[in-house]
Design an enzyme around this catalytic site. Structure first.
Site, PDB file in Angstrom:
ATOM      1  N   SER A 113     -12.948  -8.605   1.166  1.00 25.46           N
ATOM      2  CA  SER A 113     -14.359  -8.291   0.920  1.00 25.46           C
ATOM      3  C   SER A 113     -14.633  -7.797  -0.502  1.00 25.46           C
ATOM      4  O   SER A 113     -15.612  -8.209  -1.127  1.00 25.46           O
ATOM      5  CB  SER A 113     -14.822  -7.264   1.944  1.00 25.46           C
TER       6      SER A 113
ATOM      7  N   LYS B  71      -2.329  -9.998   1.774  1.00 20.60           N
ATOM      8  CA  LYS B  71      -3.685  -9.455   1.673  1.00 20.60           C
ATOM      9  C   LYS B  71      -3.696  -8.159   0.882  1.00 20.60           C
ATOM     10  O   LYS B  71      -2.835  -7.320   1.134  1.00 20.60           O
ATOM     11  CB  LYS B  71      -4.179  -9.212   3.106  1.00 20.60           C
TER      12      LYS B  71
ATOM     13  N   ARG C  92     -15.199  -2.512   5.675  1.00 21.37           N
ATOM     14  CA  ARG C  92     -15.336  -1.331   6.543  1.00 21.37           C
ATOM     15  C   ARG C  92     -16.808  -1.045   6.817  1.00 21.37           C
ATOM     16  O   ARG C  92     -17.166  -0.575   7.898  1.00 21.37           O
ATOM     17  CB  ARG C  92     -14.607  -0.138   5.929  1.00 21.37           C
TER      18      ARG C  92
ATOM     19  N   LYS D   8      -5.016   4.752   4.832  1.00 21.60           N
ATOM     20  CA  LYS D   8      -4.108   3.989   5.695  1.00 21.60           C
ATOM     21  C   LYS D   8      -2.736   3.814   5.046  1.00 21.60           C
ATOM     22  O   LYS D   8      -2.002   2.888   5.349  1.00 21.60           O
ATOM     23  CB  LYS D   8      -4.747   2.632   6.021  1.00 21.60           C
TER      24      LYS D   8
ATOM     25  N   TYR E 108     -14.800 -15.252   2.383  1.00 20.85           N
ATOM     26  CA  TYR E 108     -16.215 -15.185   2.768  1.00 20.85           C
ATOM     27  C   TYR E 108     -17.025 -16.255   2.041  1.00 20.85           C
ATOM     28  O   TYR E 108     -18.171 -16.498   2.396  1.00 20.85           O
ATOM     29  CB  TYR E 108     -16.769 -13.775   2.460  1.00 20.85           C
TER      30      TYR E 108
ATOM     31  N   GLU F 261       9.034  -7.137   4.900  1.00 19.46           N
ATOM     32  CA  GLU F 261       8.040  -7.168   5.992  1.00 19.46           C
ATOM     33  C   GLU F 261       7.889  -8.597   6.540  1.00 19.46           C
ATOM     34  O   GLU F 261       7.809  -8.805   7.746  1.00 19.46           O
ATOM     35  CB  GLU F 261       6.672  -6.670   5.489  1.00 19.46           C
TER      36      GLU F 261
ATOM     37  N   LYS G 142       0.408  -6.523   3.968  1.00 18.59           N
ATOM     38  CA  LYS G 142      -0.946  -6.008   3.800  1.00 18.59           C
ATOM     39  C   LYS G 142      -0.877  -4.689   3.039  1.00 18.59           C
ATOM     40  O   LYS G 142      -0.219  -3.744   3.459  1.00 18.59           O
ATOM     41  CB  LYS G 142      -1.590  -5.789   5.167  1.00 18.59           C
TER      42      LYS G 142
END
Ligand code: PBG
Length: 310
Positions: free
Chosen positions: A260, A234, A190, A203, A299, A219, A180
């Site tokens: 998004s 992602k 968000r 982040k 979505y 990872e 990610k």
């Protein structure tokens, strides 16, 4: 006849935002066409998914401000929005639909970070993992089928896997957000979970640098070793090279999240007349399959499934 890839509704996972109330639909300005739904309406969306042949929905809660705290304790409340939604879906539809739940503290914290912070505002890895374990068990007890940790703390997959086994949830699967990235594409999400205005800083101390590819493979290797059943990359479209590398290197299903901001870009392009919406949707989703995805969180899931059916 010689087409290599066939996109079907069974390839799609539909992310849905849950909010308080009854018979509520709240449109999200930065995600045109996507709304938050109250629990009763989420049950209706789940019925729609079943009818369209979509096998799984992903739930994200919009936690009310007065239920947020520095330690995100609402995440362990067995009566929180997420758990009420899971139970309502399972009561109405049983195994006809899979329910995937997000594990991370950002929808529950006053600071919008995915983990617990020290006095200087740094995310504390090990304390956060303990909280994530409680959150995952809470969701599994409510009936979640797939636990999806999106927080990127080190060691959380192993800790959650162990706790699931110890608590009688050995059939609950884990889809790790393994690769990610610290991405500029998460803005509308968000807004949807109400953490954009709260988020202080970024982040980047736990999400990955977009410049790194080899790190993603490390990872993924760690999460597989710790017991992930599936891994996720992602965002999606800008990272299809990572999907392909994971697919070629590891013997595990890889999923991608068309996030998004990617959805918003397609909608904005279509609204501006720069491209045909339906064609953009089907072309991008087909590209995910060609890259090697076993499934795609999008979505556009319901819309795409309707296009594929009609
Ligand atoms: C946070 C989380 C994020 C998304 C899913 N889980 C945002 C973030 O990391 O800040 C993004 C999904 C999207 O943009 O559609 N745990």
């Amino acid at each position: 006849m010689v087409r290599e890839q066939v996109l079907t509704p069974a390839d799609l996972i539909w992310p849905l935002f849950v909010t308080e109330g009854d018979a509520v639909e709240e449109p999200i300005a930065t995600l045109p066409g996507v709304s938050r739904w109250s629990v009763d309406q989420i049950v209706v969306r789940a019925a729609e998914a079943i009818e369209l042949g979509i096998p799984c929905i992903a739930l994200f809660p919009n936690t009310q401000a007065d239920r947020r705290s520095d330690d995100g304790a609402e995440a362990f409340n067995s009566d929180n929005l997420m758990c009420r939604a899971i139970r309502a879906i399972k009561t109405a539809h049983g195994d006809a639909i899979g329910v995937l739940t997000d594990v991370a503290l950002d929808p529950y914290t006053t600071h919008g970070q995915d983990g617990l912070l020290d006095d200087d505002g740094y995310v504390l890895n090990d304390e956060t993992v303990a909280a994530l374990v409680d959150q995952a068990i809470n969701q599994a007890a409510a009936g979640a089928d797939i636990i999806a940790p999106s927080d990127m703390m080190d060691g959380r997959i192993g800790a959650i896997r162990k706790a699931l086994e110890m608590n009688g949830h050995q059939n609950v699967q884990i889809m790790s957000y393994a690769a990610k990235y610290a991405s500029a594409f998460y803005g509308p999400f968000r807004d949807a979970v109400g953490s954009r205005g709260l988020l202080k800083g970024d982040k980047k101390t736990y999400q990955m640098d977009p410049a790194n590819g080899d790190e993603a493979l490390r990872e993924v290797a760690m999460d597989i070793a710790e017991g992930a059943d599936y891994v996720m990359v992602k965002p999606g479209l800008p990272y299809l090279d990572i999907v392909r590398r994971v697919r070629e290197r590891f013997d595990i299903p890889v999923f991608a999240y068309q996030v998004s901001g990617e959805y918003a870009m397609i909608e904005a392009a279509a609204a501006a007349g720069a491209g045909d919406r339906d064609a953009l949707v089907l072309e991008t989703l087909t590209a995910f399959k060609r890259a090697g995805c076993s499934g795609i969180l999008t979505y556009h899931a319901a819309h795409a499934a309707r296009l594929l059916r009609d």
